[in-house]
Write an enzyme that holds these catalytic residues in place. Sequence first.
Site, PDB file in Angstrom:
ATOM      1  N   GLY A  10      31.051  -2.832  59.415  1.00  0.00           N
ATOM      2  CA  GLY A  10      30.005  -2.044  60.044  1.00  0.00           C
ATOM      3  C   GLY A  10      30.224  -0.559  59.797  1.00  0.00           C
ATOM      4  O   GLY A  10      31.295  -0.028  60.065  1.00  0.00           O
ATOM      5  N   VAL A  11      29.198   0.101  59.265  1.00  0.00           N
ATOM      6  CA  VAL A  11      29.302   1.540  58.971  1.00  0.00           C
ATOM      7  C   VAL A  11      28.133   2.292  59.609  1.00  0.00           C
ATOM      8  O   VAL A  11      27.637   3.271  59.064  1.00  0.00           O
ATOM      9  CB  VAL A  11      29.360   1.812  57.451  1.00  0.00           C
ATOM     10  CG1 VAL A  11      30.666   1.326  56.859  1.00  0.00           C
ATOM     11  CG2 VAL A  11      28.168   1.163  56.735  1.00  0.00           C
ATOM     12  N   THR A  13      26.678   3.954  63.410  1.00  0.00           N
ATOM     13  CA  THR A  13      27.084   5.144  64.169  1.00  0.00           C
ATOM     14  C   THR A  13      28.578   5.130  64.480  1.00  0.00           C
ATOM     15  O   THR A  13      29.287   6.120  64.239  1.00  0.00           O
ATOM     16  CB  THR A  13      26.287   5.227  65.481  1.00  0.00           C
ATOM     17  OG1 THR A  13      24.893   5.265  65.170  1.00  0.00           O
ATOM     18  CG2 THR A  13      26.670   6.476  66.252  1.00  0.00           C
ATOM     19  N   ILE A  14      29.082   4.017  65.007  1.00  0.00           N
ATOM     20  CA  ILE A  14      30.493   3.945  65.382  1.00  0.00           C
ATOM     21  C   ILE A  14      31.375   3.826  64.146  1.00  0.00           C
ATOM     22  O   ILE A  14      32.401   4.516  64.031  1.00  0.00           O
ATOM     23  CB  ILE A  14      30.757   2.772  66.339  1.00  0.00           C
ATOM     24  CG1 ILE A  14      29.896   2.905  67.595  1.00  0.00           C
ATOM     25  CG2 ILE A  14      32.233   2.700  66.702  1.00  0.00           C
ATOM     26  CD1 ILE A  14      30.083   4.197  68.359  1.00  0.00           C
ATOM     27  N   GLU A 129      40.264  -1.855  73.141  1.00  0.00           N
ATOM     28  CA  GLU A 129      40.155  -0.744  74.094  1.00  0.00           C
ATOM     29  C   GLU A 129      38.743  -0.187  74.173  1.00  0.00           C
ATOM     30  O   GLU A 129      38.242   0.143  75.259  1.00  0.00           O
ATOM     31  CB  GLU A 129      41.131   0.380  73.699  1.00  0.00           C
ATOM     32  CG  GLU A 129      41.155   1.551  74.655  1.00  0.00           C
ATOM     33  CD  GLU A 129      41.737   1.186  76.019  1.00  0.00           C
ATOM     34  OE1 GLU A 129      40.958   1.145  76.990  1.00  0.00           O
ATOM     35  OE2 GLU A 129      42.952   0.955  76.104  1.00  0.00           O
ATOM     36  N   ILE A 136      37.853   5.938  77.693  1.00  0.00           N
ATOM     37  CA  ILE A 136      38.696   5.815  78.884  1.00  0.00           C
ATOM     38  C   ILE A 136      39.846   4.852  78.575  1.00  0.00           C
ATOM     39  O   ILE A 136      39.605   3.746  78.098  1.00  0.00           O
ATOM     40  CB  ILE A 136      37.883   5.285  80.080  1.00  0.00           C
ATOM     41  CG1 ILE A 136      36.703   6.223  80.378  1.00  0.00           C
ATOM     42  CG2 ILE A 136      38.768   5.130  81.310  1.00  0.00           C
ATOM     43  CD1 ILE A 136      35.745   5.685  81.430  1.00  0.00           C
ATOM     44  N   ASP A 201      24.626  -5.482  79.115  1.00  0.00           N
ATOM     45  CA  ASP A 201      25.780  -4.735  78.623  1.00  0.00           C
ATOM     46  C   ASP A 201      26.856  -4.648  79.705  1.00  0.00           C
ATOM     47  O   ASP A 201      28.035  -4.906  79.443  1.00  0.00           O
ATOM     48  CB  ASP A 201      25.334  -3.328  78.195  1.00  0.00           C
ATOM     49  CG  ASP A 201      26.482  -2.452  77.741  1.00  0.00           C
ATOM     50  OD1 ASP A 201      26.850  -2.519  76.559  1.00  0.00           O
ATOM     51  OD2 ASP A 201      27.021  -1.697  78.582  1.00  0.00           O
ATOM     52  N   LYS A 205      30.795  -6.345  79.832  1.00  0.00           N
ATOM     53  CA  LYS A 205      31.999  -5.559  80.116  1.00  0.00           C
ATOM     54  C   LYS A 205      32.723  -6.078  81.351  1.00  0.00           C
ATOM     55  O   LYS A 205      33.959  -6.170  81.367  1.00  0.00           O
ATOM     56  CB  LYS A 205      31.616  -4.089  80.289  1.00  0.00           C
ATOM     57  CG  LYS A 205      31.097  -3.449  79.001  1.00  0.00           C
ATOM     58  CD  LYS A 205      30.517  -2.071  79.248  1.00  0.00           C
ATOM     59  CE  LYS A 205      30.033  -1.434  77.959  1.00  0.00           C
ATOM     60  NZ  LYS A 205      29.369  -0.132  78.186  1.00  0.00           N
TER      61      LYS A 205
END
Length: 332
Positions: A10-11, A13-14, A129, A136, A201, A205
């Site tokens: 994956g390239v 945004t992140i 993480e 965080i 979402d 989490k």
Amino acid sequence: METVGIALLGVGTIGSAVLRMIREERERIAERTGLFLDVRWGLARHRERVVQAGLSERAATTSIEPILADPSVQVVVEVLGGEEPAAAYMKRALEAGKHVVTANKEALSKHFAELVAAAREHQRALLFEASVGAGIPLMVSLRQLLTTNRLHRIRGIVNGTTNFILTLMAEEGVPYQEALRQAQELGYAEPDPTADVEGYDAAYKLSILASLAAGRHIRPEVVERRGITTVTPDQILDARTRGGAMKLLAEAELADETWRLRVRPVFVPASDLLAHVRLNLNAIELTGDRVGTIVLYGPGAGPSPTASAVIADVLDAVRFGPALLPNLEPAT
């Protein structure tokens, strides 16, 4: 100096932020750790996307196969998002003897026990993480807490998009649709905001955090979920009049040996720290039987905080391998 070969799945945004940060910081990282990070592959649906992100044509692929076959790749970084093919790629990478680092809360929450089992069988790291809380240091804190504490409550704001929207509605009187539009313009919300505004979402989490606390996979489907689309302007005004705020809270509580997980918008009084968490920031309370309640607060989204967490995981994967794997039984 040890060179660490990395494949980037994956390239977007992140992924682009990870690549950029590695290039900007790798000399400093090498000086501090003795590890030189080298991105050998980039995977995307179209090879052109990989080249546009800054890798060579030779490093671009649309298939996972050359990555799995390359012995110089030690760490696979998965930032594709979504459940599939991300989950399948992570499992295959572990089976091929690669460490895996991911920021993907959906794939992890739905396949957590399976991926941990594959990592343990093949003695490889699985680190995540950035999957909750972005920048965080939540997972490292959880690992430390769980060595001496039994957690019985998790409570917090884990979705920056909805917190941003609710903040604008409360503080500036902005209508929901306008607040959502602003969130999308700033890159906090996707063009299709359903996962954020309907609470999916946050449920993914919460599933990850509760699974770690429980020591067994608690699937996201068991989370009682309600998003912010049902929050009315009158509720926002009433909360503000009472000195508090409406917040989308993710809560997991252990009672009679059973975990109950909920994501829902609730009134939070001014006396509660979470009432003062604004805009796209996150805050998570962890309550243990020995330490009491601690609060972790900071940027819970964004390319730079997420990339920072991903790269820290890459370094830990090489240094510690499977030693950081959680104890996680399959869902019952």
